[in-house]
Design an enzyme around this catalytic site. Sequence first.
Site, PDB file in Angstrom:
ATOM      1  N   CYS A 107       6.196 -10.386  -5.832  1.00  0.00           N
ATOM      2  CA  CYS A 107       6.932 -11.227  -6.767  1.00  0.00           C
ATOM      3  C   CYS A 107       8.095 -11.912  -6.052  1.00  0.00           C
ATOM      4  O   CYS A 107       7.874 -12.794  -5.228  1.00  0.00           O
ATOM      5  CB  CYS A 107       7.388 -10.407  -7.976  1.00  0.00           C
TER       6      CYS A 107
ATOM      7  N   HIS B 159       2.230  -8.341  -9.679  1.00  0.00           N
ATOM      8  CA  HIS B 159       2.658  -6.950  -9.480  1.00  0.00           C
ATOM      9  C   HIS B 159       1.429  -6.037  -9.376  1.00  0.00           C
ATOM     10  O   HIS B 159       1.020  -5.423 -10.369  1.00  0.00           O
ATOM     11  CB  HIS B 159       3.548  -6.496 -10.635  1.00  0.00           C
TER      12      HIS B 159
ATOM     13  N   GLU C  90       1.167  -3.144  -8.206  1.00  0.00           N
ATOM     14  CA  GLU C  90       1.474  -1.731  -8.438  1.00  0.00           C
ATOM     15  C   GLU C  90       1.155  -1.297  -9.860  1.00  0.00           C
ATOM     16  O   GLU C  90       0.913  -0.110 -10.127  1.00  0.00           O
ATOM     17  CB  GLU C  90       2.945  -1.438  -8.117  1.00  0.00           C
TER      18      GLU C  90
END
Length: 545
Positions: free
Chosen positions: A383, A517, A519
């Site tokens: 990001c 993102h 994750e």
Amino acid sequence: MARYIFITGGVVSSLGKGLMAASLGALLQARGYRVRIRKFDPYLNVDPGTMSPYQHGEVYVTDDGAETDLDLGHYERFTGVSARQSDNVTSGRIYQTIIQRERRGDYLGATVQVIPHVTDAIKEFAQAETDDLDFVLCEIGGTVGDIESLPFIEAIRQLRNEIGRENTLFVHVTLVPYIAAAGELKTKPTQHSVRELTSLGIQPDILLCRCEKPLPESERAKIAQFCNVRKEAVIPALDAKSIYAVPMQYHREGLDSEVLRAFGITDARAPDMSRWVDIMERHEHPEGEVTIGVVGKYVGLQDAYKSLHEALVHGGLANRVKVHVKWLDAELFETLPDDELAAVLEPMHGILVPGGFGERGSEGKISSVRFARERNVPFFGICLGMQMACIEAARNTSGIKDASTTEFGDTDEPIVGLITEWMSESGLQKRSAEGDLGGTMRLGAFPARLSGNSRVRGIYGTDTISERHRHRYEVNTAYHERLEKGGLVFSGMSPDGVLPEIVERPDHSWFVGVQYHPELKSKPFDPHPLFASFIEAAVAQSRLV
């Protein structure tokens, strides 16, 4: 009809209700049941999207674009069930909905009150989209006794009466503290917490007792007697070596069996725990270790990067190595001379710059990107981290010395800027710089197309991906050609070719920046491919140091 498990907490906060809910969901799933986990948050924010990470930890984002509590990340990581907007509600959202209905005249002139209007809205949320489920687990945020949570407690009390005791279960997570001076575990806080809960009309069926010492049978029997539950329903919950050991620990203590017994389910199959056995075998018997430096601005609270930390752990599980995460304050890097910066970063086998908002610490992040590029250290930008990588490239390899982002103020060289229109799968999306903060962001899952000969295409093994976003600013494609001449390749773009999603450096050992993102989609039993590949590169780097 779905059965409901309501999870409350007592004595103190931070007892791990979210982790308990996720673990119980995983255990029921291991027995073949379909589960969904939901979170009721008593605070008045509509969602946590505008809250400081220091206030409430990370903001977890779902595929459908909801900004939610970080506990939904636990739910997804443990069950693999993608969370939705309908899986997290706050008091703010409940009251917002009720006020909108009142303004429309939906209540036909009635006096709007907590009972029945607020509690009815909570019950509507709890029962929405549950037709295809066996169990719905609902976690009540906060601690019993908090004034904010009273409408939620009342709502679940009513719900038991409406759908029947045979379809509802109350689990209360409480604390049994160890008093070192006396050498004893004390049950009185649990007794008082249960008394508080029963005064609100709820008798817990199961008590999950957090304690740092083993709970003796005598104390277990004492809690059962004073709290009006079966002794077998008093489940000890000691600290675990890893959060991924918790499902097996609770299974050994009989939590899932007691839940099924309370529902009168006697024909359940034995749970398949092979997934968790494999995870813990990898966790407890690593074949190496690596150190990853995370250069961020919220490093004072690790919950601010909860999903990121877990995704790095998952990358380690995929490579059978232990990952040591070194949290580095980007703001401190802004004042360090190059030799001192190098001294801090040289021991790292990989450098990760995560997402964030605002200018604070940005120059420190850019300096860490430059170090990783020049020293050929594996680099992962997420990001804002990708945007800092683009600004670093513009300044140092493309000759654009004044490169910056409009997020930090006016600039003559807006490498990154606020985009107000773009095409998505659902059509043209528009945002206004003056709109509500949540409304100005690109939120949720968006597709991207990968270049055929790129590193990321090889990592993903596919030409098209879908990943979750949470940001307001985009890399400016007007600088596309100049950045690529400096060696930074745009290897992933939105399907319409307007929004850069991924950049990489083909001449580097491992240098990838992503606008989304990743994750948020990583799981211990299914590590995200980018994190698995990044840790693999860090392992190779560790052999060179």
